[in-house]
Scaffold this active site. Structure first.
Site, PDB file in Angstrom:
ATOM      1  N   GLU A 115     -16.063 -11.869  -3.593  1.00 49.31           N
ATOM      2  CA  GLU A 115     -15.122 -11.743  -4.517  1.00 49.31           C
ATOM      3  C   GLU A 115     -14.020 -10.999  -3.777  1.00 49.31           C
ATOM      4  OE1 GLU A 115     -16.649  -8.814  -7.377  1.00 49.31           O
ATOM      5  OE2 GLU A 115     -18.450 -10.311  -8.111  1.00 49.31           O
TER       6      GLU A 115
ATOM      7  N   LYS B 203     -11.191  -8.404  -3.284  1.00 48.78           N
ATOM      8  CA  LYS B 203     -11.358  -6.921  -3.233  1.00 48.78           C
ATOM      9  C   LYS B 203      -9.985  -6.566  -3.826  1.00 48.78           C
ATOM     10  CE  LYS B 203     -12.123  -2.798  -0.456  1.00 48.78           C
ATOM     11  NZ  LYS B 203     -11.465  -1.849  -1.392  1.00 48.78           N
TER      12      LYS B 203
ATOM     13  N   ASP C 246      -6.893  -4.455  -5.053  1.00 44.55           N
ATOM     14  CA  ASP C 246      -6.088  -3.280  -4.540  1.00 44.55           C
ATOM     15  C   ASP C 246      -5.647  -2.524  -5.889  1.00 44.55           C
ATOM     16  OD1 ASP C 246      -5.652  -1.309  -2.803  1.00 44.55           O
ATOM     17  OD2 ASP C 246      -3.918  -2.298  -1.820  1.00 44.55           O
TER      18      ASP C 246
ATOM     19  N   TYR D 191     -16.264  -6.113 -12.745  1.00 42.62           N
ATOM     20  CA  TYR D 191     -17.077  -6.534 -11.809  1.00 42.62           C
ATOM     21  C   TYR D 191     -18.580  -5.959 -11.492  1.00 42.62           C
ATOM     22  CZ  TYR D 191     -14.925  -2.876  -9.333  1.00 42.62           C
ATOM     23  OH  TYR D 191     -14.660  -1.543  -8.627  1.00 42.62           O
TER      24      TYR D 191
ATOM     25  N   LYS E 199     -12.121  -5.726   5.081  1.00 40.85           N
ATOM     26  CA  LYS E 199     -10.914  -5.168   4.851  1.00 40.85           C
ATOM     27  C   LYS E 199      -9.950  -6.251   5.723  1.00 40.85           C
ATOM     28  CE  LYS E 199      -9.873  -1.765   3.177  1.00 40.85           C
ATOM     29  NZ  LYS E 199     -10.267  -0.426   3.003  1.00 40.85           N
TER      30      LYS E 199
ATOM     31  N   CYS F 152      32.847   2.786  -1.976  1.00 39.29           N
ATOM     32  CA  CYS F 152      31.962   1.815  -2.379  1.00 39.29           C
ATOM     33  C   CYS F 152      32.400   0.516  -1.390  1.00 39.29           C
ATOM     34  CB  CYS F 152      32.235   1.336  -3.784  1.00 39.29           C
ATOM     35  SG  CYS F 152      31.671  -0.398  -4.309  1.00 39.29           S
TER      36      CYS F 152
ATOM     37  N   CYS G  71      34.543  -2.172  -4.016  1.00 38.75           N
ATOM     38  CA  CYS G  71      35.655  -1.730  -4.592  1.00 38.75           C
ATOM     39  C   CYS G  71      36.750  -0.829  -3.734  1.00 38.75           C
ATOM     40  CB  CYS G  71      35.672  -1.476  -6.139  1.00 38.75           C
ATOM     41  SG  CYS G  71      34.813   0.098  -6.333  1.00 38.75           S
TER      42      CYS G  71
ATOM     43  N   CYS H 192      28.560   4.469  -6.460  1.00 39.69           N
ATOM     44  CA  CYS H 192      29.957   3.935  -6.772  1.00 39.69           C
ATOM     45  C   CYS H 192      30.344   4.445  -8.133  1.00 39.69           C
ATOM     46  CB  CYS H 192      30.164   2.521  -6.699  1.00 39.69           C
ATOM     47  SG  CYS H 192      31.759   1.797  -7.294  1.00 39.69           S
TER      48      CYS H 192
ATOM     49  N   CYS I 166      33.915  -1.578 -11.331  1.00 41.47           N
ATOM     50  CA  CYS I 166      33.595  -2.080  -9.887  1.00 41.47           C
ATOM     51  C   CYS I 166      33.216  -3.605 -10.166  1.00 41.47           C
ATOM     52  CB  CYS I 166      32.613  -1.277  -9.186  1.00 41.47           C
ATOM     53  SG  CYS I 166      31.933  -2.177  -7.548  1.00 41.47           S
TER      54      CYS I 166
HETATM   55  S1  IVH Z   1     -18.132  -3.650  -6.021  1.00 42.05           S
HETATM   56  C1  IVH Z   1     -21.449  -0.490  -6.045  1.00 42.05           C
HETATM   57  N1  IVH Z   1     -16.230  -5.476  -6.525  1.00 42.05           N
HETATM   58  O1  IVH Z   1     -13.056  -1.369  -3.764  1.00 42.05           O
HETATM   59  C2  IVH Z   1     -20.391  -1.481  -5.855  1.00 42.05           C
HETATM   60  N2  IVH Z   1     -15.634  -3.014  -5.725  1.00 42.05           N
HETATM   61  O2  IVH Z   1     -13.660   0.287  -1.070  1.00 42.05           O
HETATM   62  C3  IVH Z   1     -19.203  -1.290  -6.458  1.00 42.05           C
HETATM   63  N3  IVH Z   1     -13.186  -2.861  -5.424  1.00 42.05           N
HETATM   64  O3  IVH Z   1     -14.770   1.653  -4.832  1.00 42.05           O
HETATM   65  C4  IVH Z   1     -18.012  -1.816  -5.881  1.00 42.05           C
HETATM   66  N4  IVH Z   1     -12.553  -4.983  -5.974  1.00 42.05           N
HETATM   67  O4  IVH Z   1     -13.127   0.427  -6.296  1.00 42.05           O
HETATM   68  C5  IVH Z   1     -16.590  -3.975  -6.003  1.00 42.05           C
HETATM   69  N5  IVH Z   1     -14.533  -7.141  -6.521  1.00 42.05           N
HETATM   70  C6  IVH Z   1     -14.993  -5.940  -6.200  1.00 42.05           C
HETATM   71  C7  IVH Z   1     -13.760  -4.770  -5.840  1.00 42.05           C
HETATM   72  C8  IVH Z   1     -14.250  -3.474  -5.742  1.00 42.05           C
HETATM   73  C9  IVH Z   1     -12.053  -3.770  -5.741  1.00 42.05           C
HETATM   74  C10 IVH Z   1     -12.979  -1.467  -4.963  1.00 42.05           C
HETATM   75  C11 IVH Z   1     -14.082  -0.610  -5.806  1.00 42.05           C
HETATM   76  C12 IVH Z   1     -14.783   0.384  -4.661  1.00 42.05           C
HETATM   77  C13 IVH Z   1     -13.721  -0.017  -3.468  1.00 42.05           C
HETATM   78  C14 IVH Z   1     -14.508   0.022  -2.414  1.00 42.05           C
END
Ligand code: IVH
Length: 526
Positions: free
Chosen positions: A113, A115, A117, A223, A309, A403, A406, A421, A426
């Site tokens: 999945e 991740k 942010d 999730y 990451k 400015c 103007c 300004c 302006c």
């Molecule tokens: S699973 C026990 N799935 O990433 C498993 N985490 O760096 C729990 N995060 O603390 C995490 N997207 O806040 C999971 N699709 C995803 C995620 C996800 C973002 C975050 C989550 C976690 C952090 C870890």
């Protein structure tokens, strides 16, 4: 203001406000006028919002009326919200795979999945009804953010079934587009911009006023299930959450070997910039939930999942010039004109430098080699200059005291980051004000975009906001690119804008500090 200055200013403000609080609440002997107190508190809140790393529970901004009642009460999670171990390359993922096989999982199947942010949230439903929400905190104890979560439209109030208890874990995030709009608005108002959508989401969720949270248009993807429900696999669980009406990310894939995992990661590394939200990696999860329980977790991480990451994407280029943009509030914003360079999905030839202090703190000079990145994957910004590459021809940037459009005085009030300004007439301010006035969330004048406004200004048909309502059809139709039909349509749109609610008009006027929400508050109380 840089991070260190923000930190110092925050502690200065806290000290001052604590002193004023004591005088007011404990000694009944206020030291300052309410207005001054409010302004200092507002400054503190804005800084804490932009720099959430400096938030502390004992900050005066978190206290309500003298008492030490923390704004967000602690909540003990039903099950610890674990974090994830990081992987940075294929080897790390291969090692994770091998560990799983060694612990007895013969032919593991994975769900991979994005991740997100954002900021972790745990939301509890009882009998299908939203009852509470908490941040992750340290994983064991989070903060009660129920009132704010209730203000987020994406978190449903009711599930489609009245199941007794369900606590779900997910990520609250701010879509890239909302982030870009919010920062433009903040820069216009002279408020510190958020560094990225993650900070913006965190700042928006941890608000004393849920109305502010509501106005920030946050989204969420769930999730995981913390409590309630028994599932066989990740995929099945996500489908179930979706059928209960909870938002889950459709972007995910099953994979049964390393090459399948890497293929999807490779694909997403390419596609991530086209997604409407920021992701900082991919999460690889063993799909089989029974098997997860068998292999368990360390104190911090589950052994059945790992986070890959992405490496931050930056590009090197040269600052060819530093130019000044003038916004609708008169704010002068320096921007770097760059030697075009491809970064994170698009070619960049311009990057914001935010304000003069930023240029000075980072010592960015005209002619410098610099590293750029995209804040929240959208707004290009200069991260740092590379002084070792200078050859002596570079020129220091001096913020003009006038400015550039103007020629009137541009003034920077003490304590503010922005120079403005002061000329209300302006031409640059007028142009930007008209764009704002006609924009969708303001008066929503269809067809009155940047190009049309430029034409009408150049022809002298627009001289101020009021002149929009004095436009004459024959005059507009005479302009190049307009015919009778488009002139008609434009005037119809102008006419239709008169039906917009008062709150939109107040917002459209572009008064500093009167955003969409303040417009609504003002309209409803007057
Ligand atoms: S699973 C026990 N799935 O990433 C498993 N985490 O760096 C729990 N995060 O603390 C995490 N997207 O806040 C999971 N699709 C995803 C995620 C996800 C973002 C975050 C989550 C976690 C952090 C870890």
């Amino acid at each position: 203001m840089n991070e260190l200055e923000a930190k110092n200013r925050i502690s200065e403000l806290r000290e001052q406000l604590t002193k004023y609080n004591e005088a007011y609440y404990e000694k009944d002997a206020p030291l300052v006028e309410d207005y001054e107190y409010d302004m200092l508190m507002k400054e503190l809140a804005a800084l804490e919002e932009a720099y959430p790393q400096f938030i502390t529970e004992d900050s005066p901004s978190r206290r309500v009326g003298g008492t030490a009642a923390a704004a967000f009460a602690p909540v003990h999670h039903a099950r610890p919200l674990l974090s994830l171990e990081n992987a940075f390359n294929e080897n790390d993922i291969a090692a994770f795979f091998t560990r799983l096989v060694k612990s007895g999982i013969e032919a593991p199947v994975f769900t991979v999945e994005p991740k997100m942010d954002g900021l972790t949230i745990a939301v509890t439903y009882r009998n299908g009804r939203f009852v509470s929400a908490a941040t992750r905190g340290d994983g064991v104890t989070g903060e009660n953010v129920t009132a704010n979560a209730a203000a987020i439209k994406a978190i449903p109030e009711l599930l489609t079934e009245e199941i007794p208890v369900l606590t779900v874990r997910g990520e609250v995030y701010m879509p890239k587009r909302n982030f870009a709009e919010l920062n433009t608005e903040r820069e216009d108002n002279g408020e510190p911009a958020f560094a990225n959508p993650r900070n913006a989401a965190a700042g928006s969720l941890r608000q004393l006023d849920p109305h502010v949270t509501a106005s920030r248009r946050l989204e969420v993807f769930f999730y995981d299930v913390i409590e309630g429900g028994d599932f066989l696999g990740q995929d099945q669980m996500l489908e179930r959450l979706a059928s209960l009406g909870l938002p889950v990310n459709e972007e995910r894939r099953r994979a049964s070997d390393l090459s399948g995992i890497m293929a999807y990661i490779g694909e997403m590394t390419e596609r991530r910039h086209d997604l409407p939200y920021d992701i900082d990696g991919m999460v690889i999860k063993l799909d089989d939930i029974r098997a997860r329980d068998e292999i368990g977790a360390t104190a911090k991480y589950p052994r059945w999942a790992i986070a890959y990451k992405f490496s931050p994407e930056r590009a090197e280029t040269v600052v060819e010039n530093i130019v000044i943009g003038v916004g609708r509030t008169g704010a002068l914003t320096p921007a770097a004109e760059l030697k075009p360079v491809f970064l994170a999905g698009s070619t960049i030839s311009r990057a914001t430098l935010h304000n003069e202090d930023n240029v000075r703190d980072k010592d960015i000079r005209i002619g410098d080699h610099v590293l750029i990145q995209k804040a929240g994957d959208v707004i290009p910004e200069v991260v740092m200059s590379l002084p070792e590459k200078r050859d002596g021809t570079e020129r220091e940037f001096v913020m003009p005291a006038f400015c550039p459009v103007c020629g009137n005085a541009a003034v920077r009030p003490e304590g503010e980051a922005v120079r403005r300004c002061l000329n209300v007439d302006c031409p640059a301010r007028l142009y930007e004000s008209l764009i704002h006035f006609a924009s969708k969330k303001a008066m929503d004048i269809d067809g009155m975009g940047q190009g049309v406004i430029r034409k009408l200004l150049d022809a002298g048909l627009l001289t101020d906001i009021v002149s929009i309502y004095h436009l004459r059809r024959e005059k507009v139709a005479e302009l190049g690119g307009f015919g009778d039909l488009s002139a008609d349509n434009l005037l119809k749109a102008v006419e239709a804008s008169k039906e917009r609610p008062l709150s939109c008009l107040l917002f459209a006027l572009g008064i500093r500090h009167v955003g969409e929400r303040a417009g609504k508050v003002l309209a409803s109380s007057f």
